[in-house]
Write a protein that holds these residues in place. Structure first.
Motif, PDB file in Angstrom:
ATOM      1  N   ARG A  30      10.924  35.349 -47.149  1.00 36.85           N
ATOM      2  CA  ARG A  30      11.733  36.467 -46.656  1.00 36.85           C
ATOM      3  C   ARG A  30      10.885  37.581 -46.070  1.00 36.85           C
ATOM      4  NH1 ARG A  30      16.230  37.099 -51.550  1.00 36.85           N
ATOM      5  NH2 ARG A  30      17.283  35.078 -51.172  1.00 36.85           N
ATOM      6  N   ASN A  31       9.633  37.674 -46.495  1.00 36.61           N
ATOM      7  CA  ASN A  31       8.759  38.726 -45.954  1.00 36.61           C
ATOM      8  C   ASN A  31       8.212  38.367 -44.577  1.00 36.61           C
ATOM      9  OD1 ASN A  31       6.812  36.794 -46.478  1.00 36.61           O
ATOM     10  ND2 ASN A  31       5.773  37.938 -48.097  1.00 36.61           N
ATOM     11  N   GLY A  32       8.601  37.198 -44.064  1.00 38.27           N
ATOM     12  CA  GLY A  32       8.190  36.793 -42.727  1.00 38.27           C
ATOM     13  C   GLY A  32       6.903  36.006 -42.681  1.00 38.27           C
ATOM     14  N   PHE A  33       6.233  35.846 -43.823  1.00 41.74           N
ATOM     15  CA  PHE A  33       4.980  35.094 -43.874  1.00 41.74           C
ATOM     16  C   PHE A  33       5.216  33.707 -44.478  1.00 41.74           C
ATOM     17  CE2 PHE A  33       3.648  39.535 -43.841  1.00 41.74           C
ATOM     18  CZ  PHE A  33       2.682  39.522 -42.838  1.00 41.74           C
ATOM     19  N   ASP A  34       4.376  32.786 -44.050  1.00 39.73           N
ATOM     20  CA  ASP A  34       4.545  31.393 -44.467  1.00 39.73           C
ATOM     21  C   ASP A  34       3.734  31.067 -45.710  1.00 39.73           C
ATOM     22  OD1 ASP A  34       6.103  31.133 -42.238  1.00 39.73           O
ATOM     23  OD2 ASP A  34       4.764  29.772 -41.162  1.00 39.73           O
TER      24      ASP A  34
END
Length: 235
Positions: free
Chosen positions: A115-119
């Motif tokens: 959800r924080n945009g990082f994988d």
């Protein structure tokens, strides 16, 4: 209860074939009628062995087939809860029974966006993950919920490898089926059962024939890679 001798029934595809096994060529010549010959066989005039009637033949044969291909395994598979036709879940379902039976050893590679945009990404020992779910080990993946589509399969720090693309944190762990192998700059695993080296990168390798690599495009998971190793039994 089926006995050891009853396994001979598996040689026959039909009851008529079973009865024919007790007859001789001369009987066709002298008696002429298959119905008469079968009657003699059923009465036990052609052998001292037990002759089953048709109902018992089919019941015992079915029981024997279940003994060598137990339905109990299939009834315990998490993939029986598969919902939908997502290609990744279908691929997992197709491999589950063979991984449980230790005929196949599959490694799943996933890259999931949080959800924080990082994988986060990692390699997962499929059979090991299934076993931990079955034994309800702490932190185990809920494979029933995965196949039902209620949760996503996600790599974590307890899997074969894990990489956090935001923090750069990386971890490696041996599993019940694979050990981490240091081989130059390429990530490889060694199967504990047959000691075969399993490469999981696209780089050319001396060990490439030990694994089959499959890439799957999934609406739920994006691009998924599955590395399948056919387990060789020790001679």
């Amino acid at each position: 209860m089926a006995t050891r001798g009853d396994f001979n029934l598996l040689k026959f595809d039909s009851y008529s074939d079973y009865l024919k096994s007790f007859t001789k060529v001369d009987e066709y010549r002298y008696l002429g009628s298959m119905k008469v010959i079968n009657s003699f066989v059923k009465l036990g005039y052609r052998t001292s062995a037990t002759i089953y009637d048709e109902d018992d033949f089919h019941k015992i044969r079915k029981r024997l087939l279940e003994l060598i291909n137990p339905k109990s395994i299939r009834s315990q598979l998490f993939s029986r809860h598969l919902v939908g036709d997502d290609p990744a879940l279908v691929a997992f379902a197709d491999r589950e029974e063979r991984n449980v039976q230790k005929k196949l050893a599959s490694i799943i590679f996933l890259q999931i966006r949080r959800r924080n945009g990082f994988d986060i990404s990692g390699y997962i020992d499929y059979a090991d993950s299934l076993q931990k779910c079955t034994t309800r080990s702490l932190g185990a993946t809920n494979w029933k919920a995965v196949f039902e589509g209620r949760i996503l399969l996600r790599p974590n720090r307890n899997h074969l490898s894990f990489y956090d693309w935001h923090t750069g944190a990386v971890s490696f762990n041996n599993s019940n089926n694979f050990e981490i192998v240091n081989y130059g700059s390429s990530l490889m695993f060694k199967h504990i059962g047959d000691h075969k080296i399993i490469p999981v990168t696209t780089a050319d390798s001396l060990f490439k024939d030990n694994v089959k690599r499959t890439f799957i495009q999934s609406p739920m998971y994006g691009c998924v890679a599955i590395y399948d190793h056919i387990v060789r039994k020790a001679s």
